[in-house]
Design an enzyme around this catalytic site. Structure first.
Site, PDB file in Angstrom:
ATOM      1  N   LYS A 223       0.812  -1.217   0.000  1.00  0.00           N
ATOM      2  CA  LYS A 223       0.000   0.000   0.000  1.00  0.00           C
ATOM      3  C   LYS A 223       0.847   1.269   0.000  1.00  0.00           C
ATOM      4  O   LYS A 223       2.032   1.250   0.291  1.00  0.00           O
ATOM      5  CB  LYS A 223      -0.995  -0.040   1.159  1.00  0.00           C
ATOM      6  CG  LYS A 223      -2.157  -0.985   0.808  1.00  0.00           C
ATOM      7  CD  LYS A 223      -3.328  -0.901   1.736  1.00  0.00           C
ATOM      8  CE  LYS A 223      -4.444  -1.802   1.171  1.00  0.00           C
ATOM      9  NZ  LYS A 223      -5.496  -2.065   2.156  1.00  0.00           N
ATOM     10  N   ARG A 258      -4.295 -10.128   4.307  1.00  0.00           N
ATOM     11  CA  ARG A 258      -4.636 -10.040   2.885  1.00  0.00           C
ATOM     12  C   ARG A 258      -3.392  -9.559   2.144  1.00  0.00           C
ATOM     13  O   ARG A 258      -2.947  -8.433   2.342  1.00  0.00           O
ATOM     14  CB  ARG A 258      -5.806  -9.066   2.715  1.00  0.00           C
ATOM     15  CG  ARG A 258      -6.336  -8.976   1.294  1.00  0.00           C
ATOM     16  CD  ARG A 258      -7.543  -8.048   1.234  1.00  0.00           C
ATOM     17  NE  ARG A 258      -8.070  -7.957  -0.120  1.00  0.00           N
ATOM     18  CZ  ARG A 258      -7.562  -7.171  -1.066  1.00  0.00           C
ATOM     19  NH1 ARG A 258      -6.524  -6.395  -0.803  1.00  0.00           N
ATOM     20  NH2 ARG A 258      -8.098  -7.144  -2.270  1.00  0.00           N
TER      21      ARG A 258
HETATM   22  N1  HH2 Z   1      -7.603  -3.477   0.534  1.00  0.00           N
HETATM   23  C1  HH2 Z   1      -7.922  -3.402  -0.778  1.00  0.00           C
HETATM   24  C2  HH2 Z   1      -9.031  -4.072  -1.286  1.00  0.00           C
HETATM   25  N2  HH2 Z   1      -9.810  -4.829  -0.475  1.00  0.00           N
HETATM   26  N3  HH2 Z   1     -10.306  -5.690   1.670  1.00  0.00           N
HETATM   27  C3  HH2 Z   1     -10.035  -5.761   2.979  1.00  0.00           C
HETATM   28  N4  HH2 Z   1     -10.835  -6.489   3.791  1.00  0.00           N
HETATM   29  N5  HH2 Z   1      -8.949  -5.119   3.529  1.00  0.00           N
HETATM   30  C4  HH2 Z   1      -8.124  -4.343   2.771  1.00  0.00           C
HETATM   31  O1  HH2 Z   1      -7.173  -3.748   3.336  1.00  0.00           O
HETATM   32  C5  HH2 Z   1      -8.396  -4.233   1.358  1.00  0.00           C
HETATM   33  C6  HH2 Z   1      -9.524  -4.930   0.841  1.00  0.00           C
HETATM   34  C7  HH2 Z   1      -7.059  -2.587  -1.689  1.00  0.00           C
HETATM   35  O2  HH2 Z   1      -6.045  -3.336  -2.267  1.00  0.00           O
HETATM   36  P1  HH2 Z   1      -6.073  -4.074  -3.704  1.00  0.00           P
HETATM   37  O3  HH2 Z   1      -7.181  -5.062  -3.807  1.00  0.00           O
HETATM   38  O4  HH2 Z   1      -4.735  -4.653  -3.918  1.00  0.00           O
HETATM   39  O5  HH2 Z   1      -6.273  -2.931  -4.770  1.00  0.00           O
HETATM   40  P2  HH2 Z   1      -7.564  -2.375  -5.512  1.00  0.00           P
HETATM   41  O6  HH2 Z   1      -8.581  -1.987  -4.519  1.00  0.00           O
HETATM   42  O7  HH2 Z   1      -7.028  -1.210  -6.315  1.00  0.00           O
HETATM   43  O8  HH2 Z   1      -8.105  -3.465  -6.401  1.00  0.00           O
END
Ligand code: HH2
Length: 288
Positions: A223, A258
């Site tokens: 992040k 995650r």
């Molecule tokens: N972070 C992201 C997405 N979903 N869900 C939970 N429960 N906790 C988190 O910290 C979280 C999440 C953001 O990361 P990522 O999926 O890698 O990116 P994007 O939202 O751009 O798809």
């Protein structure tokens, strides 16, 4: 403690659970565009399972700050074929990262057993019923506002108190709607409407959230705050910083992680969990 996700009963114990991230999106901040074909997504899912992932979290809508919302139909077209094929082939524990009840219901029909809702079930009034009726596990995550507006909401009295109160209220609403306590996990939403300083406070004081009595999940992987602290702009070069944050989160009570980098995170989490046992006076005691 257990996390009951339909027929899957996950043990929340000494070994943290690793949730591998599979974004079937063109625009996610780290892996966007890499796994848009069903074959590429399946290959990535298999790879993360072989590396030791306990859960695969499949998402079809980016939640990065300012990301554009996706219609339910398009989100279903992205995630359902991957969920169906991965569940049938591997029997893996699959989570769907969605804020839409229609997508959650279809994903569960295709084999998902967990709904990871970054809005804490606030975005869609139909979500609680889907979780209750299907017996799916649910992650209630803290996000102020929505992905378009959340950074404007990054103002707190005490971020830890405010997030804990917000999560406590989402937990009691979920229980009041008939969802079993055993089905619920909580997540402080690292990076969602938070500055770097807010993220650091939440990770270092995660123990307060554990007082809610449910498993704590965290997502720190790659992040932006890791980039800000380390000066590394490229998201997929933030593994070392991600492992440092993950280790701290485990020491302070995180039990579901995650992550993008499954093998490395699993290794770090096992060492951190063993250290946690010693720090908190577990087996062996001070002089063992
Ligand atoms: N972070 C992201 C997405 N979903 N869900 C939970 N429960 N906790 C988190 O910290 C979280 C999440 C953001 O990361 P990522 O999926 O890698 O990116 P994007 O939202 O751009 O798809």
């Amino acid at each position: 403690m257990h996390w009951q996700c339909r027929h899957q009963r996950l043990t929340i114990g000494a070994e943290p659970l690793i949730m591998g991230i599979l974004n079937v999106t063109p625009d996610s901040f780290s892996d966007g565009g890499r796994f848009v074909s069903v074959e590429a997504a399946l290959a990535r899912g298999r790879e993360m399972l072989a590396a030791g992932a306990h859960i695969i979290d499949i998402g079809g809508e980016s939640t990065r700050p300012g990301a554009q919302p996706v219609e339910a139909d398009a989100e279903c077209r992205r995630v359902l074929p991957v969920i169906e094929a991965l569940a049938a082939e591997t029997g893996a524990v699959i989570s769907v990262d969605t804020m839409k009840s229609v997508v959650a219901r279809e994903a569960i029909r295709c084999g998902a057993v967990i709904v990871n809702d970054v809005s804490g079930m606030l975005a869609d009034p139909g979500m609680a019923a889907v979780v209750r009726e299907t017996g799916a596990g649910v992650v209630l995550m803290h996000m102020p506002g929505n992905p378009q507006t959340m950074q404007a909401h990054a103002h707190y009295g005490s971020v830890v108190d405010d997030v804990a109160l917000w999560l406590a209220s989402r937990l009691s609403d979920a229980l009041a709607s008939g969802i079993a306590a055993e089905a619920i996990a909580m997540d402080p939403g690292i990076g969602f409407g938070k500055t770097t300083d807010h993220n650091l406070h939440l990770i270092a004081q995660l123990d307060w959230l554990a007082e809610l009595g449910r498993p704590i999940m965290v997502g720190v992987s790659r992040k932006r705050f890791i980039g800000e602290l380390s000066g590394v702009d490229v998201a997929d070069q933030r593994l070392a910083g991600s492992l440092a944050a993950l280790t701290c989160a485990v020491l302070h009570g995180a039990s579901i992680l995650r992550v993008h980098d499954v093998a490395e995170s699993r290794q770090a989490s096992l060492v951190a969990a063993a250290l946690r046992k010693r720090v908190h006076g577990g087996a062996g005691g001070r002089h063992a």
